[in-house]
Design a protein around this motif. Structure first.
Motif, PDB file in Angstrom:
ATOM      1  N   PRO A  63       0.829  -1.223   0.000  1.00  0.00           N
ATOM      2  CA  PRO A  63       0.000   0.000   0.000  1.00  0.00           C
ATOM      3  C   PRO A  63       0.855   1.261   0.000  1.00  0.00           C
ATOM      4  O   PRO A  63       1.907   1.319   0.638  1.00  0.00           O
ATOM      5  N   PHE A  64       0.403   2.270  -0.721  1.00  0.00           N
ATOM      6  CA  PHE A  64       1.067   3.569  -0.702  1.00  0.00           C
ATOM      7  C   PHE A  64       0.065   4.643  -1.089  1.00  0.00           C
ATOM      8  O   PHE A  64      -0.997   4.361  -1.649  1.00  0.00           O
ATOM      9  N   ASN A  65       0.413   5.877  -0.758  1.00  0.00           N
ATOM     10  CA  ASN A  65      -0.410   7.026  -1.145  1.00  0.00           C
ATOM     11  C   ASN A  65       0.348   7.818  -2.202  1.00  0.00           C
ATOM     12  O   ASN A  65       1.518   8.145  -2.030  1.00  0.00           O
ATOM     13  N   GLU A  66      -0.329   8.120  -3.302  1.00  0.00           N
ATOM     14  CA  GLU A  66       0.303   8.857  -4.393  1.00  0.00           C
ATOM     15  C   GLU A  66      -0.167  10.312  -4.376  1.00  0.00           C
ATOM     16  O   GLU A  66      -1.312  10.608  -4.692  1.00  0.00           O
ATOM     17  N   PRO A  67       0.719  11.240  -3.979  1.00  0.00           N
ATOM     18  CA  PRO A  67       0.320  12.654  -4.020  1.00  0.00           C
ATOM     19  C   PRO A  67       0.193  13.140  -5.454  1.00  0.00           C
ATOM     20  O   PRO A  67       0.932  12.702  -6.336  1.00  0.00           O
ATOM     21  N   LYS A  68      -0.741  14.040  -5.685  1.00  0.00           N
ATOM     22  CA  LYS A  68      -0.958  14.608  -7.010  1.00  0.00           C
ATOM     23  C   LYS A  68      -0.459  16.043  -7.103  1.00  0.00           C
ATOM     24  O   LYS A  68      -0.398  16.615  -8.197  1.00  0.00           O
ATOM     25  N   ASN A  69      -0.141  16.625  -5.956  1.00  0.00           N
ATOM     26  CA  ASN A  69       0.348  18.002  -5.920  1.00  0.00           C
ATOM     27  C   ASN A  69       1.456  18.106  -4.874  1.00  0.00           C
ATOM     28  O   ASN A  69       1.516  17.309  -3.928  1.00  0.00           O
ATOM     29  N   ALA A  70       2.314  19.092  -5.070  1.00  0.00           N
ATOM     30  CA  ALA A  70       3.320  19.415  -4.060  1.00  0.00           C
ATOM     31  C   ALA A  70       3.421  20.921  -3.942  1.00  0.00           C
ATOM     32  O   ALA A  70       3.336  21.643  -4.945  1.00  0.00           O
ATOM     33  N   ARG A  71       3.561  21.406  -2.716  1.00  0.00           N
ATOM     34  CA  ARG A  71       3.685  22.838  -2.469  1.00  0.00           C
ATOM     35  C   ARG A  71       4.933  23.090  -1.633  1.00  0.00           C
ATOM     36  O   ARG A  71       5.135  22.448  -0.603  1.00  0.00           O
ATOM     37  N   ILE A  72       5.741  24.025  -2.106  1.00  0.00           N
ATOM     38  CA  ILE A  72       6.964  24.403  -1.410  1.00  0.00           C
ATOM     39  C   ILE A  72       6.814  25.856  -0.983  1.00  0.00           C
ATOM     40  O   ILE A  72       6.645  26.749  -1.829  1.00  0.00           O
ATOM     41  N   TYR A  73       6.864  26.096   0.335  1.00  0.00           N
ATOM     42  CA  TYR A  73       6.634  27.430   0.873  1.00  0.00           C
ATOM     43  C   TYR A  73       7.958  28.075   1.293  1.00  0.00           C
ATOM     44  O   TYR A  73       8.780  27.458   1.976  1.00  0.00           O
ATOM     45  N   SER A  74       8.129  29.335   0.894  1.00  0.00           N
ATOM     46  CA  SER A  74       9.299  30.114   1.288  1.00  0.00           C
ATOM     47  C   SER A  74       9.109  30.624   2.714  1.00  0.00           C
ATOM     48  O   SER A  74       8.025  30.473   3.303  1.00  0.00           O
ATOM     49  N   PRO A  75      10.142  31.269   3.288  1.00  0.00           N
ATOM     50  CA  PRO A  75      10.008  31.784   4.671  1.00  0.00           C
ATOM     51  C   PRO A  75       8.803  32.692   4.868  1.00  0.00           C
ATOM     52  O   PRO A  75       8.190  32.693   5.942  1.00  0.00           O
ATOM     53  N   ASN A  76       8.454  33.487   3.848  1.00  0.00           N
ATOM     54  CA  ASN A  76       7.311  34.398   3.962  1.00  0.00           C
ATOM     55  C   ASN A  76       6.077  33.869   3.238  1.00  0.00           C
ATOM     56  O   ASN A  76       5.203  34.632   2.822  1.00  0.00           O
ATOM     57  N   ARG A  77       6.053  32.541   3.092  1.00  0.00           N
ATOM     58  CA  ARG A  77       4.911  31.803   2.573  1.00  0.00           C
ATOM     59  C   ARG A  77       4.557  32.135   1.116  1.00  0.00           C
ATOM     60  O   ARG A  77       3.397  32.054   0.736  1.00  0.00           O
ATOM     61  N   LYS A  78       5.566  32.522   0.311  1.00  0.00           N
ATOM     62  CA  LYS A  78       5.386  32.444  -1.127  1.00  0.00           C
ATOM     63  C   LYS A  78       5.357  30.970  -1.468  1.00  0.00           C
ATOM     64  O   LYS A  78       5.848  30.131  -0.707  1.00  0.00           O
ATOM     65  N   MET A  79       4.801  30.615  -2.631  1.00  0.00           N
ATOM     66  CA  MET A  79       4.571  29.194  -2.866  1.00  0.00           C
ATOM     67  C   MET A  79       4.928  28.762  -4.288  1.00  0.00           C
ATOM     68  O   MET A  79       4.573  29.422  -5.262  1.00  0.00           O
ATOM     69  N   ILE A  80       5.649  27.652  -4.366  1.00  0.00           N
ATOM     70  CA  ILE A  80       5.774  26.897  -5.615  1.00  0.00           C
ATOM     71  C   ILE A  80       4.730  25.796  -5.550  1.00  0.00           C
ATOM     72  O   ILE A  80       4.671  25.039  -4.571  1.00  0.00           O
ATOM     73  N   GLU A  81       3.899  25.694  -6.568  1.00  0.00           N
ATOM     74  CA  GLU A  81       2.906  24.624  -6.628  1.00  0.00           C
ATOM     75  C   GLU A  81       3.180  23.749  -7.845  1.00  0.00           C
ATOM     76  O   GLU A  81       3.244  24.244  -8.965  1.00  0.00           O
ATOM     77  N   ILE A  82       3.362  22.472  -7.592  1.00  0.00           N
ATOM     78  CA  ILE A  82       3.594  21.502  -8.666  1.00  0.00           C
ATOM     79  C   ILE A  82       2.351  20.630  -8.769  1.00  0.00           C
ATOM     80  O   ILE A  82       1.960  19.978  -7.795  1.00  0.00           O
ATOM     81  N   VAL A  83       1.745  20.626  -9.942  1.00  0.00           N
ATOM     82  CA  VAL A  83       0.473  19.929 -10.135  1.00  0.00           C
ATOM     83  C   VAL A  83       0.626  18.886 -11.233  1.00  0.00           C
ATOM     84  O   VAL A  83       1.107  19.191 -12.331  1.00  0.00           O
TER      85      VAL A  83
END
Length: 421
Positions: A63-83
Motif C-alpha cells: 500500500p502507498f499514497n500517491e500525491p498529485k500536488n506538491a507545495r513548497i513554501y518560502s520563509p514568507n509563505r510564497k509558494m511553488i505549486e507543482i500539479v
C-alpha cells in the motif's frame, strides 16, 4: 545460526536488505542481522519512495499514497505549486515503511526456497543439503565487535538471544546506519562531526485537516538549516516531520512541536507515533571499503545532502555491493583493492551527483529569506504533463531563469549551475 557464512550483513534496513538480496541472488550463503526486535522499526524517515524502485524490487503491491500536488513554501509563505495533470503518475509515493521493509525481508528470506533456477538449487545442495534458503535473518541480534586478522575483517561477534557468538565470514557489509558501528570498530574513518548531520523528528498524525493528495515543504525559520514536511498517507493522516542543522543542537523535536502548535490544521490532531534521529548530510564517506569490509547506506553516508533522502541510494548501493562480493568470493580475494570495485561503481554512478547536491545545499543555506522568496515567487505554478520525461526540469528551468537575471544570485549559484544546466 551457523558459525560461518560467505557474507554477514549488519543492519536490516533498506541498504542491508538490498545487500542480502544481491548476495543471495549471486549464490552466497548470507547472514543478515538486525539489532532491533522487528524489521522496519523504528521509522526514521518521511517514507517517500520511488515507484520505479518498488517495481524493481517486486514490491509494487504494497500500500502507498500517491500525491498529485506538491507545495513548497518560502520563509514568507510564497509558494511553488507543482500539479500533476490528469493521467500523470507521480514518480514519488508515500509508503508505510514498516510494511515495505517487512515485505522486502520476506522476499529476501525466501530466496532459494523452491527455486527453479539451477544456480539456487546447486548452491543450496552444495552448501547445506538440509537448507531451504540462502539467507538467514535474525532480529534482536546486534553486532558487538568485529573479528580482525592480519588487517582483514573476518567476521563479527554478535549477541544472539543473550549469548555472544563469533560469526566468521569472508566479507562483512556494514549497513548499521548513521552509527556505522562495524566501520568504526574496524578502524575505518567515517565522519561524525555534528555539523555534517541533520537532527530530525517526525510525528505520525491523525485527525488533522490536510489534503490527502498534497505534499508540503516549509523553508525558513520554522526549520533552521533544513525544512518541515507534511507528507499525506491518507485522509486526515500524515507524516509531519522536520530536519534542522546539527549546528543548533538536539532541538528538532522542539521546533516540530512549535510548528504543529501554530498550524490550525494540525494543533488539535493526535500523535500516534513519534520518531527522532540523525541523518548524515555531508556527502558519502571518504572510504567505502577496507580489507573484508564494505559500507552501504547511512553507514557510508549515502544520503542526498540537499534533501536528506537516502532509501533509494541505499538500495542501489546494496545491490551493487552483493555483485562485487560475489566476484570477490569467486576469486578468493577480499582485499581493499578488490572490493574497491564497489566504490568505483558508486562514485561513477550516484556518488558523482552528491557533489552537486552538496554545493546546492550550501548555496541555499547562504540565501537570505528575501532571496528565497524571490526564487519561489518567480517559479510559481508548474503543471506536469504526461510528455515530460523529467518532471522536475520545468521547475529547474524557471529557477535558472530568475537566477541569471539577478547578479547577486548568479554570483552565489555560479559554481552550482554547471552541474544542472
Amino acid at each position: 545460526m551457523d558459525n560461518s557464512y560467505d557474507v554477514v550483513v549488519v543492519g536490516a534496513g533498506p541498504a542491508g536488505l538490498a545487500s542480502a538480496k544481491s548476495c543471495a541472488e549471486n549464490g552466497l550463503k548470507t547472514l543478515l542481522i538486525e539489532e532491533h526486535p522487528a524489521i522496519g522499526t523504528p521509522v526514521q524517515c518521511g517514507e517517500t519512495f520511488h515507484v520505479s524502485m518498488l517495481k524493481e524490487l517486486g514490491l509494487e503491491d504494497i500500500p502507498f499514497n500517491e500525491p498529485k500536488n506538491a507545495r513548497i513554501y518560502s520563509p514568507n509563505r510564497k509558494m511553488i505549486e507543482i500539479v500533476l495533470q490528469d493521467g500523470v503518475s507521480s514518480p514519488l509515493v508515500i509508503v508505510e515503511r514498516k510494511i515495505l521493509e517487512k515485505s522486502f525481508a520476506v522476499k529476501v528470506a525466501n530466496l532459494g526456497v523452491n527455486s527453479a533456477t539451477e544456480r539456487f538449487s546447486y548452491e543450496i545442495s552444495r552448501r547445506n543439503p538440509m537448507s531451504q534458503s540462502l539467507v538467514d535473518i535474525f532480529t534482536k541480534t546486534p553486532a558487538v565487535d568485529v573479528i580482525k586478522e592480519n588487517g582483514f575483517v573476518k567476521g563479527v561477534k554478535v549477541l544472539h538471544f543473550g549469548e555472544e557468538k563469533d560469526i566468521i565470514s569472508k566479507v562483512v557489509i556494514d549497513a548499521s546506519g548513521p552509527n556505522a558501528f562495524v566501520a568504526r570498530k574496524a578502524g575505518l574513518n567515517v565522519y561524525r562531526n555534528i555539523e555534517s548531520f541533520d537532527s530530525c523528528a517526525q510525528f505520525q498524525m491523525a485527525g488533522i485537516n490536510i489534503d490527502g493528495k498534497t505534499a508540503e515543504i516549509y523553508l525558513g525559520g520554522v526549520a533552521p538549516g533544513g525544512y518541515v514536511w507534511i507528507l499525506p498517507k491518507g485522509k486526515g493522516f500524515a507524516n509531519v516531520g522536520i530536519g534542522v542543522s546539527g549546528n543548533i543542537g538536539n532541538k528538532a523535536l522542539g521546533y516540530l512541536e512549535s510548528f504543529v502548535e501554530n498550524d490550525p490544521r494540525l494543533k488539535d490532531g493526535s500523535i500516534i507515533e513519534t520518531n527522532v534521529g540523525i541523518v548524515p548530510v555531508g556527502g558519502e564517506a571518504e572510504k567505502l571499503v577496507s580489507n573484508g569490509l564494505i559500507l552501504v547506506g547511512d553507514a557510508g553516508r549515502m544520503v542526498n545532502p540537499a534533501t536528506g533522502g537516502g532509501m533509494v541510494f541505499a538500495i542501489k548501493a546494496g545491490l551493487s555491493a552483493g555483485k562485487v562480493v560475489a566476484d570477490a568470493v569467486k576469486n578468493n580475494n577480499f582485499s581493499e583493492k578488490k572490493l574497491s570495485e564497489y566504490e568505483k561503481i558508486w562514485r561513477n554512478d550516484i556518488g558523482k551527483k552528491f557533489k552537486a547536491f552538496n554545493a546546492l545545499k550550501n548555496v541555499f543555506l547562504s540565501l537570505s529569506d528575501k532571496e528565497i522568496d524571490d526564487i519561489v515567487k518567480a517559479v510559481g505554478k508548474i503543471q506536469i504533463d504526461k510528455d515530460m520525461t523529467e518532471p522536475w526540469y520545468p521547475m529547474l528551468k524557471k529557477i535558472v531563469s530568475i537566477i541569471v537575471k539577478k547578479p547577486r544570485l548568479a554570483l552565489k549559484f555560479g559554481k552550482v549551475l554547471p552541474y544542472f544546466v
